[in-house]
Design a protein around this motif. Structure first.
Motif, PDB file in Angstrom:
ATOM      1  N   PRO A 106     -12.334 -16.955 -11.307  1.00 43.41           N
ATOM      2  CA  PRO A 106     -12.522 -15.583 -10.852  1.00 43.41           C
ATOM      3  C   PRO A 106     -11.306 -15.095 -10.072  1.00 43.41           C
ATOM      4  CG  PRO A 106     -14.415 -16.959 -10.262  1.00 43.41           C
ATOM      5  CD  PRO A 106     -13.342 -17.874 -10.759  1.00 43.41           C
ATOM      6  N   LYS A 107     -11.066 -13.781 -10.147  1.00 42.51           N
ATOM      7  CA  LYS A 107     -10.005 -13.202  -9.318  1.00 42.51           C
ATOM      8  C   LYS A 107     -10.421 -13.237  -7.853  1.00 42.51           C
ATOM      9  CE  LYS A 107      -9.528  -9.091 -11.253  1.00 42.51           C
ATOM     10  NZ  LYS A 107     -10.152  -8.921 -12.547  1.00 42.51           N
ATOM     11  N   ILE A 108      -9.438 -13.236  -6.983  1.00 44.27           N
ATOM     12  CA  ILE A 108      -9.661 -13.146  -5.538  1.00 44.27           C
ATOM     13  C   ILE A 108      -9.005 -11.857  -5.057  1.00 44.27           C
ATOM     14  CG2 ILE A 108      -9.226 -14.198  -3.281  1.00 44.27           C
ATOM     15  CD1 ILE A 108      -8.960 -16.907  -4.849  1.00 44.27           C
ATOM     16  N   ILE A 109      -9.825 -10.897  -4.689  1.00 51.25           N
ATOM     17  CA  ILE A 109      -9.330  -9.624  -4.168  1.00 51.25           C
ATOM     18  C   ILE A 109      -9.281  -9.750  -2.656  1.00 51.25           C
ATOM     19  CG2 ILE A 109      -9.614  -7.128  -4.158  1.00 51.25           C
ATOM     20  CD1 ILE A 109      -9.393  -8.473  -6.971  1.00 51.25           C
ATOM     21  N   SER A 110      -8.085  -9.721  -2.099  1.00 46.01           N
ATOM     22  CA  SER A 110      -7.912  -9.899  -0.667  1.00 46.01           C
ATOM     23  C   SER A 110      -7.541  -8.568  -0.023  1.00 46.01           C
ATOM     24  CB  SER A 110      -6.819 -10.933  -0.384  1.00 46.01           C
ATOM     25  OG  SER A 110      -6.565 -11.040   1.003  1.00 46.01           O
ATOM     26  N   ILE A 111      -8.465  -8.017   0.754  1.00 47.27           N
ATOM     27  CA  ILE A 111      -8.136  -6.838   1.558  1.00 47.27           C
ATOM     28  C   ILE A 111      -7.503  -7.369   2.834  1.00 47.27           C
ATOM     29  CG2 ILE A 111      -9.069  -4.843   2.788  1.00 47.27           C
ATOM     30  CD1 ILE A 111     -11.118  -4.575   0.579  1.00 47.27           C
ATOM     31  N   ALA A 112      -6.196  -7.233   2.898  1.00 46.46           N
ATOM     32  CA  ALA A 112      -5.408  -8.057   3.813  1.00 46.46           C
ATOM     33  C   ALA A 112      -4.740  -7.247   4.916  1.00 46.46           C
ATOM     34  CB  ALA A 112      -4.333  -8.813   3.025  1.00 46.46           C
ATOM     35  N   SER A 113      -4.838  -7.754   6.117  1.00 48.19           N
ATOM     36  CA  SER A 113      -3.966  -7.302   7.193  1.00 48.19           C
ATOM     37  C   SER A 113      -2.588  -7.899   6.957  1.00 48.19           C
ATOM     38  CB  SER A 113      -4.506  -7.748   8.553  1.00 48.19           C
ATOM     39  OG  SER A 113      -4.705  -9.155   8.567  1.00 48.19           O
ATOM     40  N   ILE A 114      -1.561  -7.074   7.125  1.00 43.21           N
ATOM     41  CA  ILE A 114      -0.193  -7.502   6.890  1.00 43.21           C
ATOM     42  C   ILE A 114       0.613  -7.155   8.135  1.00 43.21           C
ATOM     43  CG2 ILE A 114       1.858  -7.215   5.452  1.00 43.21           C
ATOM     44  CD1 ILE A 114      -0.062  -6.375   3.166  1.00 43.21           C
ATOM     45  N   ASN A 115       1.179  -8.159   8.752  1.00 40.86           N
ATOM     46  CA  ASN A 115       1.903  -7.967  10.007  1.00 40.86           C
ATOM     47  C   ASN A 115       3.316  -8.511   9.930  1.00 40.86           C
ATOM     48  OD1 ASN A 115      -0.363  -6.874  11.314  1.00 40.86           O
ATOM     49  ND2 ASN A 115      -1.034  -8.883  12.047  1.00 40.86           N
ATOM     50  N   ILE A 116       4.136  -8.020  10.834  1.00 38.90           N
ATOM     51  CA  ILE A 116       5.399  -8.669  11.154  1.00 38.90           C
ATOM     52  C   ILE A 116       5.163  -9.431  12.455  1.00 38.90           C
ATOM     53  CG2 ILE A 116       7.810  -8.331  11.799  1.00 38.90           C
ATOM     54  CD1 ILE A 116       7.716  -5.726  10.105  1.00 38.90           C
ATOM     55  N   ASP A 117       5.323 -10.729  12.399  1.00 42.86           N
ATOM     56  CA  ASP A 117       5.076 -11.585  13.564  1.00 42.86           C
ATOM     57  C   ASP A 117       6.354 -11.751  14.373  1.00 42.86           C
ATOM     58  OD1 ASP A 117       2.524 -11.918  12.633  1.00 42.86           O
ATOM     59  OD2 ASP A 117       2.768 -14.017  12.043  1.00 42.86           O
ATOM     60  N   GLU A 118       6.259 -11.488  15.666  1.00 43.92           N
ATOM     61  CA  GLU A 118       7.341 -11.799  16.590  1.00 43.92           C
ATOM     62  C   GLU A 118       6.889 -13.017  17.397  1.00 43.92           C
ATOM     63  OE1 GLU A 118       8.801  -8.486  18.839  1.00 43.92           O
ATOM     64  OE2 GLU A 118       8.297  -7.075  17.235  1.00 43.92           O
TER      65      GLU A 118
END
Length: 364
Positions: free
Chosen positions: A3-15
């Motif tokens: 099955p596909k995995i649909i990821s509703i994702a938080s995307i950050n730049i980590d400092e």
């Protein structure tokens, strides 16, 4: 095909700041180094699932300052067609302190992660099939809408509700629609407190199992996982009542004898325990992505095993205790590799590395 995995994702730049200790209130300290990495709980879990071999489609929002993060995610083999760059918002940021033992403290600027809405969820599921997976954390807006729409589309849902908020129940998040709930110990205790109004702030060992069983009886989840850091993890798997060797939900004691006739009409819980991967204390560099790596590998392994299972027919995707145990082992060893490296997304291992670690018990 899995099955596909649909990821509703938080995307950050980590400092990421290396510090002698986590800063205390009112204290000013100097860091020994600073590094900028790609991160975000959803992005990390998506990359982990892709590196595990999953068919991952990432849905997310960044500013134009985060296009390089989208490119990094794409390099793992994940589909990034629905990671949209917005003109009026910056990419989310995470300010991370890491001490010499690898422990961390994080605060977030949500940025574009808080622009996700119900229309975005509808578009995300347009090309999905019944039995595909939705992978969610709690770092974006639109979580409740995504869960409701995913259920209408026949998707299986794995939710790691981190960061946990104090209004999960009061805000009527549709937690009861979630198939697989992955929590750490503090998230488990907080969620039960919100449902029952009982403070269970201190717990250990078998009591975590009883508390998780209580939560499963409230929600009707198929699987609840509780990750316990160095103490490994606990898994509870719901089985429809056709096995007299399993513990019926609501029974007063494990091992209580049930007649075949009674068990046939009750759900039951299979309890699984997984020890921590063999990583020595002095090998731990950074725990930032440990939980996200665990979640991504776990859902990818479940999806793969479902595709191979003769019990999964059409849209009826079976989750058996054996599947969950296998996925827990892979996730545990993947997380073990991640904590031995610096950074969030850069620390997530390839599948071949995890397989080697499982076979040899030697960190790659």
């Amino acid at each position: 095909m899995p099955p596909k995995i649909i990821s509703i994702a938080s995307i950050n730049i980590d400092e990421v700041y290396r510090v002698p200790h986590i800063v205390r209130p009112g204290e000013t300290i100097s860091s020994t180094s600073r590094q900028q990495n790609a991160g975000g709980k959803g992005a990390n879990a998506s990359v982990a699932a892709a590196r595990a071999g999953g068919r991952v489609h990432v849905v997310g929002r960044v500013g134009h300052d985060g296009l390089w993060v989208r490119d990094l995610i794409a390099q793992t083999g994940a589909n990034v067609d629905q990671i949209i760059a917005l003109d009026n918002l910056a990419t989310g940021r995470a300010i991370i302190q890491v001490d010499p033992t690898g422990e961390n403290s994080i605060f977030l600027f949500p940025g574009a992660n808080y622009s996700f809405n119900a229309k975005d969820a509808h578009k995300a599921f347009a090309q999905c099939n019944e039995g595909d997976w939705l992978l969610l954390t709690n770092e974006t807006t639109g979580v409740a809408d995504a869960i409701v729409q995913a259920r209408k589309c026949g998707l299986q849902i794995l939710w790691n509700p981190a960061p946990m908020t104090s209004d999960m129940v009061a805000s009527k998040k549709p937690i009861d629609l979630v198939d697989v709930l992955v929590l750490n110990e503090s998230e488990l205790l907080e969620l039960v407190r919100q449902f029952d109004g009982i403070d269970v702030s201190k717990s250990e060992g078998d009591r975590y199992v009883r508390i998780a069983q209580r939560l499963m009886s409230i929600l009707g989840s198929r699987v609840i996982i509780v990750t316990l850091g160095r103490d490994g993890s606990i898994g509870l798997v719901r089985r429809r009542g056709n096995n007299t060797h399993e513990i019926p939900i609501g029974s007063n004691a494990a091992g209580q004898e049930e007649t075949a006739q009674s068990a046939a009409h009750q759900d039951s819980i299979v309890e699984l325990r997984m020890e921590c991967a063999p990583v020595e204390k002095d090998q731990i560099k950074d725990t930032t992505a440990a939980g996200d790596t665990w979640v991504g590998y776990f859902v990818a392994e479940l999806a793969q095993l479902q595709s191979e299972s003769p019990e999964s027919v059409g849209s009826l995707a079976t989750i058996t205790p054996a599947m969950v145990e296998h996925a827990m082992r892979f996730a545990t060893y993947a997380s073990g590799v991640a904590v031995s490296r610096f950074g969030a997304l850069p620390s997530i291992p390839l599948r071949a590395e995890v397989e080697s670690f499982i076979k040899s018990n030697i960190l790659p």
